[in-house]
Every structure is written in C-alpha cells, then in structure tokens.
Design an enzyme around this catalytic site. Sequence first.
Site, PDB file in Angstrom:
ATOM      1  N   VAL A  38       0.831  -1.215   0.000  1.00 44.95           N
ATOM      2  CA  VAL A  38       0.000   0.000   0.000  1.00 44.95           C
ATOM      3  C   VAL A  38       0.860   1.258   0.000  1.00 44.95           C
ATOM      4  O   VAL A  38       1.784   1.386   0.808  1.00 44.95           O
ATOM      5  CB  VAL A  38      -0.945   0.026   1.236  1.00 44.95           C
ATOM      6  N   ASP A  39       0.558   2.182  -0.921  1.00 47.95           N
ATOM      7  CA  ASP A  39       1.202   3.503  -0.902  1.00 47.95           C
ATOM      8  C   ASP A  39       0.295   4.566  -0.296  1.00 47.95           C
ATOM      9  O   ASP A  39       0.760   5.550   0.257  1.00 47.95           O
ATOM     10  CB  ASP A  39       1.549   3.952  -2.328  1.00 47.95           C
TER      11      ASP A  39
END
Lengths: 332, 332
Positions: A38-39
């Site tokens: 996840v960014d």
Amino acid sequence: MMVLHIHRRGPRTTASFSIMAPPVLSTPEQYQELLDSVDTFLLDCDGVLYHGSNVVPGIKQVLPMLRRAGKKIIFVTNNASKSRRMYVDTFRKLGLEAQAEEIFGSGYASAVYLSKVLNFPKDKRVYVIGEVGLEEELDSVGIGHSGGTDPEDRVFMEKDGFGDIKPDPSIGAVLCGFDIHINYKKYAKAFSYMRDNKDCHFLLTNQDPTYPTSFATGDPDQPIRHTIFPGSGSISYPLVYASKRTPTVIGKPNTTMMDAILAEHQFDPKRALMVGDNLATDIEFGINSGVRTLLVMGGVTKREAIFGDEPSKTVPDFVMESFGDLAVLDKQ
Amino acid sequence: MMVLHIHRRGPRTTASFSIMAPPVLSTPEQYQELLDSVDTFLLDCDGVLYHGSNVVPGIKQVLPMLRRAGKKIIFVTNNASKSRRMYVDTFRKLGLEAQAEEIFGSGYASAVYLSKVLNFPKDKRVYVIGEVGLEEELDSVGIGHSGGTDPEDRVFMEKDGFGDIKPDPSIGAVLCGFDIHINYKKYAKAFSYMRDNKDCHFLLTNQDPTYPTSFATGDPDQPIRHTIFPGSGSISYPLVYASKRTPTVIGKPNTTMMDAILAEHQFDPKRALMVGDNLATDIEFGINSGVRTLLVMGGVTKREAIFGDEPSKTVPDFVMESFGDLAVLDKQ
C-alpha cells in the site's frame, strides 16, 4: 493483488448466495506484507482512529510510522458538520496530526462537487441544512449560502407561519447534511425552493441512517457509552420523501467522494487501501471505487456480519481487529 | 352497484396498462341517483368540505340536506394534529355542524388502535411526536404519554446533549404524527426507545408526504395561495430510515382506519361512499376497504391523473367537480 500467507475460511452457503470470508490479519508478518502493498491509506476517522473523544490504542504511533515510511494518508469521512479546518483542530486535541489537504469530509466534497462538477453559477446560492462546518466549506470554494446557522432559521415556526416562507429564485441548490438544529421551518423552506423550481439541485452530504456517538454515563460500571442516533441521511429523508426527487448523494459509498479526492490528489488506486469500520459506507466505497478494503472491528460492524451464518454480501479484502494493531511494527 | 345513465369514456391504452376512465357526474339526475344508492358518506375534510379556512361553495347546504335525508355522515381525515373536539370547534367556526362521534382523525384512530387492537398495557406510555390534538386523543382512551407538547422536548439540543437522553422502559410505543415543533431531540429520544427495546411499537398516524395549506399572500392578484409543504409521513421518515423498522401506519389508505371506524359505527359497506380529493389516500382507502369512491376535483388531484394520456392506476368509481354541487338537489 498481494497473496497473504494465511488460510481463508472455506465458502459458506446461505439460502441465496455463497460468500468467501475475508482473511483476518493478526500477525506482524501479515501487517508488514499489507504495508508493503500500500502507498496510499484512505482512512475513515470515527471508528478507525477514535471513538468519539477516545483515540484507538496504537493510532498515535501508527500515523507517524506510516508517514515516516512515505505513505500518503487521506482521511475520508462522511461527517459534514466539521470543516477541514475544524478537523485539524479536533485531531490536534486528540494528539493526532493532520493537514487540511489530507482531509476529505463529505461537506468539502459537496462544495467541490457543486463548484467543479456542477459549475454552480456565481449568482446563485445554496440553501443549507447543516452546521457551521458545511458553511465553511462552501465559503472555501466561494459559493454563497443561506439557512445553516442563520438564527432566523433556527426557530420553531407556528402553523400561521407558512405565508412567511417566501420564494427565493436565487437559491440554485439545496444541500442537506447533519443538522442538530433541524426544524420544520428549514424543511419547509428547502422543500419550497425545490417545489417552485425544478432546476434547483438537491444534494445530500451523505445517506448515513445513523450517527455513532459516545458520552459519559456517570455510571462507574460503564463510564462511556458508545451508541447510535439518527444520522444525516435520516435527517435529510423528509425532503426526499416529500419532494419525490432522487438526490445526488456525495459521501461514501458513492464514488462522487472519490472523484473529489482524485481532483486534488494523484495516487494509484491499485496501491491504495480504504480502511473503515462500516460495511455500508467505507467498504462499499472502496469496492465501488476500485480500491482494496480493510475492515476494522470495534466499530459499527458486528462480527456476525462477516463470520456469521448469514454474512453480509459486502466483503472486505482484509479484516483486522484494530488499525492501531499496526503499532507492533513501529521500530522507533 | 348502481348503473349510471352516462357514457363512460372508452378504454385508453398506455405503455403498460389499459384504464377505463370513471364516469363524471354533472347533472341533477346523476346526483340524485348517486344519493339514492348511498346510506353512509365517508367524507375527507380538507379538499372536500373546505380548503384551509374557505368552505367549498354549496357544502353548507349539502351537509344538512344529507342529514335530513337520513344519511349517516362520517368525517375521515388523516390530520392528526386536531382532536375530534378541536374538529367540532373548527367546523363550528366555518359554519358547519359535526358531532365528535362522526369524526375520525388519524390521531383518534391511532388511539383506538393502541387501545383496542394492541391492548396497550396500562403501565406503559406512548412517546408522542405530534401536537396537542394527538395527546388529547390518547387521553380520551386513557393512554399515558410523554413528548408531544412537553416544553422539555420543544428545544434544540446541542451535540453534548446525547448523554441527557435517558433510557425509559415505561415507553411501550412511539407514535409519530405531524409536528411543526419537530426537532432532533424528539427524533433522538424516539429512536433511542426503539433502539433499546425491540418490543416498543412504532406507529405513524399517516404517511402523507405533503401537507396542503393555504395562506394570505398580501398580493391582490393572488390573495390566497394554496400550496403544499412537507407532511406527516415526511416528518416521520427519519425514524423509519434510522430504525430500519416497518411502522404500522394508521391513516388512509390503510384499512386500519376503517377498522377503527367499524369498531364504533355500523353500516353496510355496499351502501357507503368514500368522498375525497386525493387518489393516494382517499380513493385508495375506499378501494382497500371495499367501499365505492367519489373523487372531487379542485383539491390535490390534477385532471390529467384521471383524464390524461397516462392516467393513475388508482381509479375512483365516480368523479364530480365539487361535492358542493349536490346543493342543486336541496329542495328546502
């Protein structure tokens, strides 16, 4: 899509459908694997970060940890009674940090929708059922308004008061959010603007039936009570039922909210995760927007809705006990 | 069923259904034939007898004429904000005569339903969203209540006021009618009684989306304006949406209203006629109750709904311009 090293429970068959239970993340390895995938974290607020005025344990560590790891954080809330400015204050008082640009309340999203999607005319105004936070967000995009916190509309009208409700052709939209000062005069005025002008827009900040809140009980056995009361969607419903119109609903689970976010932030939806405690708003929103979803327990979703014999058809990608549990990864 | 000596218009076919237009009564012979076939007149009030404070021309002759002819008259209204006693006063001020026993408002019918159908326990009370007329009708059948006109519930609560909403196990039902003093505290209290007690009954006096009213405009070109504002059903809707419960609805078009009438009056439904200006309430009520129906124009129903290209599926047995037109038969 990441592969998690845990066993999914097998499919369960109910009367009408078969649903695969989502994986439950509970170990540091699983948490790390999630973080690596996840960014951008889209975080619901009440129910994920805090319950009323109580910060969820671990959250004060988790948010700085995510920032240090270079993650983008966007707070996505259906609460329209607070502006972004007010949210920053609320966060600070709770010991949490946030920038106004990171916060997308349904009030701000409504203002953005009016301004950028509807190109709301400069010579028109919005009639507001809602509170000061909603007015602030309209102000922030330069849209004029009436109603809201105007003391003249925070009164109980009498039966002989109908004649005082005058036409106002300057009203180009009715925008309805949570309003604890709701009263018949506001309903009557908002209704009359739509009744007299079929081109008057009709927007709801969100359609949440209930409003989760908590308060001190004075009872030592249960000092804080978490409960629900009628929410913004319920408060708005008299206008929907009376006008027979279908309103444009801005907040989660509607993708209008994501349109507003994407107008101001760039990110890869495949590397984003919507985190929330509510299947009908948060998780549906992520699904509708093509973003992975993480349901946290301890909020409005009961365990049976996921793991019971008749689970909800809305299934998150992942489940965690609490978003604060990620604090176990904090090396600092 | 009487045979009328007029020609029905032929069937018209729309996209999905074919509807026979009802006969329009317009001659003294047709009026007399109708009268001869009816022993009991069930009369809607606003829209049939008067519009606001204006009595429909002819009505002052028609009512005594029907009484002299031995007809039974029962006034059937969804308005729950006036008690039967208050209706008698209203009628007298308009120059019309009525006995309390002839009047069935949805408030009285709600009280009868609670008392006789639900056998409402003596040690329980009703939480009222509504006005003094509704309270009077509960008093008339000996049912205790709270809310309603209590000044403590006619206030604007603040966000820190949720803790003041205390459980009250004495509340056995929530009864919701038109309440021009509606506010969030009333919604929150009513909601909390249902939230905390699944056995708490939930009743609406009626489900009318709008409330027809008229007022002086001060404009010589249009001195009186007849219009609509949000009605009782709309005001009640936040509780329906928030609680996710299906309420028992008392007023027209529901047959609960007829059950209440038949509990106190005997008459032959085949020799009865429901007269009203509203297809969705009055005419549906007659149809649902197995009583013939007469629609009068000049109220809420537009001519197109009967004679347009896409007529309503709700078709009355007869149509008249005005119930006051029967005055032409008055020999006195």
